[in-house]
Design a protein around this motif. Structure first.
Motif, short mmCIF file in Angstrom:
data_model
loop_
_atom_site.label_atom_id
_atom_site.label_comp_id
_atom_site.label_asym_id
_atom_site.label_seq_id
_atom_site.Cartn_x
_atom_site.Cartn_y
_atom_site.Cartn_z
N GLU A 125 0.81 -1.22 0.00
CA GLU A 125 0.00 0.00 0.00
C GLU A 125 0.85 1.27 0.00
O GLU A 125 0.36 2.35 -0.32
CB GLU A 125 -0.94 -0.02 1.21
CG GLU A 125 -2.04 -1.07 1.08
CD GLU A 125 -3.01 -1.04 2.24
OE1 GLU A 125 -2.53 -0.93 3.39
OE2 GLU A 125 -4.23 -1.11 2.00
N ASP A 126 2.13 1.15 0.37
CA ASP A 126 3.05 2.29 0.32
C ASP A 126 3.83 2.32 -0.99
O ASP A 126 4.79 3.08 -1.13
CB ASP A 126 4.02 2.24 1.50
CG ASP A 126 3.31 2.38 2.83
OD1 ASP A 126 2.31 3.14 2.88
OD2 ASP A 126 3.72 1.73 3.81
N ILE A 133 -2.84 -9.46 -0.87
CA ILE A 133 -1.62 -10.25 -0.95
C ILE A 133 -1.58 -11.19 0.24
O ILE A 133 -1.27 -10.79 1.37
CB ILE A 133 -0.38 -9.34 -0.96
CG1 ILE A 133 -0.53 -8.25 -2.03
CG2 ILE A 133 0.88 -10.15 -1.23
CD1 ILE A 133 0.50 -7.15 -1.93
N LEU A 134 -1.96 -12.47 0.03
CA LEU A 134 -2.07 -13.43 1.12
C LEU A 134 -0.71 -13.70 1.76
O LEU A 134 -0.60 -13.88 2.97
CB LEU A 134 -2.66 -14.75 0.60
CG LEU A 134 -4.09 -14.67 0.06
CD1 LEU A 134 -4.53 -16.02 -0.47
CD2 LEU A 134 -5.05 -14.18 1.14
N LYS A 135 0.35 -13.74 0.95
CA LYS A 135 1.68 -14.06 1.47
C LYS A 135 2.12 -13.06 2.52
O LYS A 135 2.75 -13.42 3.51
CB LYS A 135 2.68 -14.08 0.30
CG LYS A 135 4.12 -14.39 0.72
CD LYS A 135 5.04 -14.40 -0.48
CE LYS A 135 6.49 -14.65 -0.06
NZ LYS A 135 7.41 -14.66 -1.20
N TYR A 136 1.78 -11.79 2.32
CA TYR A 136 2.20 -10.73 3.25
C TYR A 136 1.05 -10.28 4.15
O TYR A 136 1.20 -9.35 4.93
CB TYR A 136 2.74 -9.54 2.46
CG TYR A 136 3.95 -9.89 1.61
CD1 TYR A 136 5.22 -9.91 2.16
CD2 TYR A 136 3.80 -10.22 0.27
CE1 TYR A 136 6.32 -10.23 1.38
CE2 TYR A 136 4.90 -10.55 -0.51
CZ TYR A 136 6.16 -10.55 0.05
OH TYR A 136 7.24 -10.87 -0.71
N LYS A 137 -0.13 -10.92 4.03
CA LYS A 137 -1.30 -10.61 4.85
C LYS A 137 -1.62 -9.11 4.83
O LYS A 137 -1.81 -8.48 5.88
CB LYS A 137 -1.07 -11.09 6.29
CG LYS A 137 -0.90 -12.61 6.41
CD LYS A 137 -0.71 -13.02 7.85
CE LYS A 137 -0.55 -14.54 7.97
NZ LYS A 137 -0.34 -14.97 9.36
N SER A 138 -1.62 -8.56 3.64
CA SER A 138 -1.91 -7.14 3.49
C SER A 138 -2.46 -6.89 2.10
O SER A 138 -2.56 -7.80 1.28
CB SER A 138 -0.65 -6.30 3.71
OG SER A 138 0.31 -6.58 2.71
N ASN A 139 -2.85 -5.65 1.84
CA ASN A 139 -3.34 -5.26 0.52
C ASN A 139 -2.23 -4.55 -0.23
O ASN A 139 -1.25 -4.06 0.35
CB ASN A 139 -4.56 -4.34 0.66
CG ASN A 139 -5.74 -5.07 1.28
OD1 ASN A 139 -5.95 -6.26 1.03
ND2 ASN A 139 -6.53 -4.37 2.08
#
Length: 707
Positions: free
Chosen positions: A380-381, A458-464
């Protein structure tokens, strides 16, 4: 009371228990203090039952004073241990020195009184009952025992009242029940009634009470509420064989001592102590032998199939799916084996399915990684998390130098027609973005990119984050531009050919009449100058018409073999006068190489470039023609360099009718490009600055034409 070996043994055990309790209480480490106290408690109970049973068997006739003293000592030590256990349960907390000493010192004094004969003076076994004679201060022992018992109950009740966790509250209730069963009933039958009646009433009740109470309390506390996890963990690490064997060795002697021996004494007349010892030894030997035999049978029936299941489970863990265990019984072990075999078969099927899917996923990943589409995933950044190989080649950096960096710093600082801040604003507000951008790489080469940005999880990083998909359409753009240019040139050539044809006929008539008038009339000097200008312009128009017709016509090549160095040398002789007019040099550095091409058309190309160079260079300038051959690629590179300064635009110099000279058709380089392209070659501007102008021509050394 007299001193003997039994007194030494049991007084020493009592002393060890007191020392162990003190070490646990005053240890600096409070970790697992409840587990340590509970283990000490179990040992003391076992000591009490052992002392009671040994005296019961071996001291059947005569004095049993040591029995009373040891049992009283164990009673007090058990309750004292429970008191400190209660204080630290369920959460260990520090007990002040004064409070702990106020509990320990009276208890130690009572133990000293016990073993010095002050409290229990004498006990004897007769035909019908055990007689007991107590000292004057014995009620102090009873009062202190009751005080400690009710102190435990009070502390637990307070904890139950203030406890919000229902599980811990239930554990505390179980603890109070255990206290009442194991201590209150033992107090009545083992302490209070003998003092009141003067003899032991139902003497077996006391050890049975402790045994039953501790078994029930331990079973419920461990099985339902997991009150002693550390102790459970240590026991659970033992194998089934060891657990079964250990249980047999512990419980069989206890059952014989507390159940079989009392029953025998109730229904069989025992005349002497030796008879009871003999019965005890035979029973203990037979009981242990039977229990060990039963243990081995149980281990054979239960442990061996479980060992087989364990080994097959390890095989499955090593990846050997689909194996089965050959157990066909109808009991729980058989059901477990059937469930295991079913699980193994399912694992085999699932493994095969996963391998198939993995192959497809690998194929897709390889396709993505090697596709012509550049892919980058950012958080997201807008920091880069993952890229494919095509994106790495586009950025022209190593993967480790890209990952973790801002995509703005890596790529979008060189964006030409957009601002990345505007792209970010659109993406964050609409979760997507699609547009065409112009971007310059690290070598300042322009790329046309179709950019698509999509919001993803992004499931691998548990974030969007965002998925950047970029398609390089630079070559497509060039092809489109070339196609458009070709269409325009075709239209222009067709129109120019018509105009040239229409102009050529009247132009020929004008030239002929102008020549007749110049020859037939007497002209003064001014008229002669005018006629010279007319002839010059007519010749210029004729050359323009000739160039236009040459540009518009289909190029027909006549291939031949010739030496390029000799051809350039002939051209140098043709332009000698032009070179001499500027005192310039044409340096022929071409290698002596035979090529297959249209010599006349290539001569026209060289003449066009040399004419332009002569116009471009300063007096005493130089024009250099050299070559470089690549036999492996069948390419001959020809370089034409002059030292005249220029600032040419490669995108425009090959366009028809474009010229930087005051006079000229602007078709020379266009015709030259057409000739070179007809030879399946390329022509391009290499350098154009204040010091030099350099062109490069690549043509095949050998053609595929029949000569």
């Amino acid at each position: 009371m007299y001193f003997n070996i039994y007194q030494a043994i049991f007084s020493f055990i009592t002393f060890l228990g007191a020392i162990g309790l003190s070490l646990i209480i005053y240890s600096r480490s409070k970790e697992n203090i409840t587990n340590r106290l509970f283990i000490l408690l179990l040992l003391l109970v076992a000591g009490y039952i052992m002392s009671h049973s040994i005296h019961f068997v071996f001291r059947r006739v005569g004095s049993v004073t040591i029995l009373d003293i040891s049992c009283h000592s164990f009673f007090l030590m058990i309750l004292l241990t429970l008191t400190f256990f209660t204080w630290n349960y369920p959460t260990p907390k520090k007990m002040g020195l004064i409070k702990s000493l106020s509990i320990l010192i009276p208890s130690i004094l009572l133990l000293v009184w016990l073993w010095t004969g002050t409290l229990v003076q004498d006990s004897h076994i007769h035909v019908a009952k055990y007689e007991a004679h107590y000292g004057t201060y014995y009620p102090v022992f009873l009062i202190w025992y009751l005080f400690l018992l009710f102190l435990n109950i009070y502390w637990i009740a307070v904890k139950i009242k203030g406890q919000k966790d229902p599980i811990l509250k239930n554990k505390s209730v179980i603890f109070i029940i255990g206290l009442i069963i194991t201590n209150f009933l033992s107090f009545i039958f083992g302490l209070a009634l003998p003092w009141i009646l003067g003899f032991y009433f139902l003497v077996e009740i006391s050890p049975l009470t402790f045994l039953i109470g501790m078994v029930i309390f331990t079973a419920v506390a461990v099985g339902k509420y997991n009150m002693f996890p550390t102790a459970i963990e240590k026991v659970s690490k033992l194998s089934i064989n060891k657990k079964v064997l250990l249980s047999a060795l512990i419980f069989v002697p206890i059952i014989i001592l507390l159940v079989e021996i009392p029953i025998i004494t109730m229904f069989i007349t025992i005349n002497h102590n030796y008879e009871l010892i003999e019965i005890f030894l035979i029973s203990i030997f037979g009981g242990i032998l039977v229990s060990i035999s039963m243990s081995f049978i149980i281990m054979k029936v239960i442990s061996n199939p479980l060992t087989l299941l364990k080994n097959r489970a390890k095989d499955i863990g090593d990846g050997n799916y689909g194996i089965k265990v050959p157990i066909r019984s109808n009991d729980e072990i058989g059901e477990l084996a059937q469930a295991f075999n079913s699980m193994s078969l399912k694992l085999q099927n699932n493994y095969n399915e996963i391998k198939l899917k993995q192959g497809r996923i690998t194929l897709l990943l390889n396709a993505i990684d090697n596709s012509s589409v550049s892919i980058a995933i950012v958080d997201e950044d807008f920091n880069i998390l993952e890229i494919n190989e095509t994106y790495r080649r586009l950025i022209e950096k190593e993967k480790n130098d890209i990952l973790g960096k801002s995509i703005e710093d890596i790529q979008f600082k060189n964006i030409v027609n957009k601002k990345f801040s505007d792209i970010k604003e659109t993406v964050t507000s609409e979760n997507s973005y699609k547009d065409e951008i112009e971007w310059n790489n690290s070598k300042n080469i322009k790329h046309n990119l179709l950019l698509s940005i999509t919001h993803v999880s992004i499931l691998k990083y548990k974030s969007n984050g965002y998925l950047f998909v970029q398609i390089d359409i630079t070559e497509k753009k060039k092809l489109e531009e070339q196609l458009l240019k070709s269409e325009k040139l075709a239209d222009l050539g067709e129109m120019a050919a018509v105009l040239a044809h229409e102009i050529k006929t009247p132009l020929t008539s004008i030239k002929m009449n102008a020549d007749i008038l110049k020859e037939g009339l007497e002209l003064n000097d001014e008229d002669k100058v005018s006629f010279s200008i007319i002839q010059k312009e007519i010749n210029r128009l004729n050359n323009l018409v000739k160039d236009v017709l040459s540009f518009s016509r289909q190029m027909e090549l006549e291939y031949s073999r010739f030496n390029l160095k000799e051809t350039v040398e002939n051209i140098r002789m043709q332009v000698y006068n032009k070179l001499n007019s500027k005192k310039a040099q044409l340096i022929n550095n071409c290698k002596s190489i035979t090529i297959e091409a249209d010599e006349e058309k290539l001569t026209q190309v060289f003449l066009n470039f040399i004419d332009n160079s002569i116009d471009n260079i300063n007096p005493n300038g130089k024009i250099i023609i050299d070559t470089k051959k690549n036999i492996k690629e069948n390419i001959l590179s020809i370089f034409i360099t002059d030292d005249g300064g220029s600032n040419l635009n490669e995108d425009k110099i090959f366009e028809p009718f474009f010229t930087t000279k005051a006079s000229g058709t602007g078709l020379g380089l266009s015709i030259s490009q057409k000739i070179i392209q007809s030879h399946n070659g390329i022509i391009k501007l290499v350098n154009s600055n204040e010091k030099e102008t350099k062109f490069r021509i690549d043509i095949p050394i050998k053609s595929n034409k029949i000569i």
